[in-house]
Design a protein around this motif. Structure first.
Motif, mmCIF file in Angstrom:
data_model
loop_
_atom_site.group_PDB
_atom_site.id
_atom_site.type_symbol
_atom_site.label_atom_id
_atom_site.label_comp_id
_atom_site.label_asym_id
_atom_site.label_seq_id
_atom_site.Cartn_x
_atom_site.Cartn_y
_atom_site.Cartn_z
ATOM 1 N N PHE A 186 -0.761 -4.623 2.554
ATOM 2 C CA PHE A 186 -1.175 -3.618 1.578
ATOM 3 C C PHE A 186 0.033 -3.108 0.790
ATOM 4 N N VAL A 215 -2.504 6.861 3.254
ATOM 5 C CA VAL A 215 -3.599 6.067 3.817
ATOM 6 C C VAL A 215 -4.061 6.750 5.095
ATOM 7 N N PHE A 242 -11.239 3.255 4.982
ATOM 8 C CA PHE A 242 -9.819 3.147 4.652
ATOM 9 C C PHE A 242 -9.661 4.002 3.401
ATOM 10 N N CYS A 265 -7.189 0.317 -4.398
ATOM 11 C CA CYS A 265 -8.378 0.266 -3.533
ATOM 12 C C CYS A 265 -9.007 -1.121 -3.561
ATOM 13 N N ALA A 277 -7.005 -3.241 -1.283
ATOM 14 C CA ALA A 277 -7.348 -2.958 0.115
ATOM 15 C C ALA A 277 -8.689 -3.589 0.478
ATOM 16 N N VAL A 317 -13.744 1.398 1.360
ATOM 17 C CA VAL A 317 -12.406 1.808 0.939
ATOM 18 C C VAL A 317 -12.646 2.914 -0.086
#
Length: 389
Positions: free
Chosen positions: A114, A149, A157, A175, A178, A191
């Motif tokens: 990430f 996060v 998440f 996002c 992710a 997310v």
């Protein structure tokens, strides 16, 4: 029965207690309805008249004598108590396997990828309250540009960043990155972009939140409706929850009041199909913040609005009201609570005063929506329409 329009309203987190497996989730004794009923702000004559306070297991006393709808409660068959699982089940998907949760934060390999792909450092990586995380990490985020996060007891998440430090477009892109990373065994339900503004000691989250959901694993009632040429209108985060799948049009909202006003505007439209509404303030602003009076006041505001909505219904309209899980503001902790949810249904051709008892799954709503439109689909659930038609 000829139905042209169905309005399905989800009062996000409006649980009514008594889930048979609440103990397994650490939620034994939770009851959102009972908690807020203790507030002087609680006043629900419209829902009382639809049968809310006559539902099996509800201890709150009502005053309505001539019930104008039919009523029941539903238990959740899925292994979860989050927004995604709850709405998917309403739509006809029972999820026997829970979505992954991260009580100790996300694995290092996930976080490393990430950070590499976003080009920003990530801080926190722990379960946190959305307001508390800003108190503890908001200043550092502003000073360093790192992304906060965090997660919760739900399969989420969450990425928080100050709008003046990380532009919204970049936060949404982060996002999306992710969402691409979190698949397979790490396929979290959502997310969530959590932008905020303000200064240290006075940070506030904005209405620019955006959810990036996992695709539903199979067809829902929404897909069946669209395949048969019916409209599926989403209000609030419905489109996000279903990853836009099965949604023909969507209206974003700023808060409950905005959502209710936009629903009244849609009520004036001539369409055939479903309008699926989520009102999230109950959960986001009050349940998670243990604000009993605020929750009660919000329910009272909805109930006042409901009276106007009911008066504007057409003869071939059907209204259903339910919830997706509980979030008892009077229960220890700030997480969702495993509770039964209410089921209220009304319309000119819907029988009045019928108790639908306790349904085994939220998916009975999805099956009933299809039944009202005389459609069949490969979804979970059993229609309760034969009991009220």
């Amino acid at each position: 029965m000829k139905t042209k329009r169905i309005f399905l309203i989800v009062l996000d987190s409006f649980g009514i207690g008594n889930a048979p497996d609440a103990k397994e989730f650490g939620d034994e004794g939770s009851n959102t309805l009972e908690s807020i009923s203790t507030s002087k702000e609680f006043h629900v004559p419209s829902m009382d008249a639809l049968g809310l306070l006559k539902i099996d297991g509800v201890q709150v006393k009502g005053k309505a004598e001539n019930i104008k709808g039919s009523y029941g409660r539903m238990t959740e068959a899925s292994r979860g108590k989050d927004t995604t699982i709850g709405h998917w089940e309403i739509g006809g998907i029972v999820s026997k396997k829970p979505l992954p949760v991260y009580p100790n934060g996300f694995p290092k390999d996930i976080m490393d990828e990430f950070e590499r792909r976003t080009g920003r450092k990530a801080i926190c990586n722990l379960p946190y309250s959305g307001t508390e995380v800003l108190k503890d990490y908001g200043k550092e985020q502003m000073e360093t540009g790192a992304l906060i996060v965090y997660t919760s007891a739900d399969s989420v998440f969450q990425i928080a960043a100050h709008e003046e430090v990380v532009p919204l477009e970049e936060l949404y892109k982060d996002c999306e990155i992710a969402r691409e990373i979190l698949k397979g065994e790490h396929g979290v339900g959502r997310v969530i972009a959590r932008p905020f503004v303000g200064k240290d000691g006075a940070f506030v989250r904005t209405s620019n939140r955006h959810d990036f959901s996992l695709l539903p694993p199979k067809l829902t009632m929404l897909d069946v409706l669209m395949e048969n040429g019916l409209e599926t209108k989403g209000v609030g985060k419905i489109s996000d929850i279903f990853a836009k799948k099965g949604i023909s049009s969507s209206v974003s909202i700023k808060d409950n009041r905005d959502g209710m006003m936009k629903t009244l505007e849609i009520q004036k439209e001539d369409f055939t199909g479903l309008c699926f509404i989520n009102l999230v303030d109950f959960d986001m602003k009050y349940g998670h913040r243990n604000d009993v009076d605020g929750y009660a006041k919000a329910i009272t505001e909805f109930d006042t609005w409901l009276d106007k909505f009911l008066h504007n219904m057409n003869p071939d309209d059907v209204l259903m009201i339910t919830a997706d899980h509980g979030c008892d503001p009077g229960f220890p902790g700030t997480d969702h609570t495993r509770e039964c949810v209410p089921l209220l249904i009304t319309g000119e051709e819907i029988k009045k005063g019928i108790s639908l008892g306790t349904r085994d799954t939220f998916a009975d709503i999805g099956a009933s929506v299809l039944d009202l439109f005389e459609l069949e689909g490969d979804i979970d659930g059993e229609s309760f329409i034969p009991l009220v038609s």
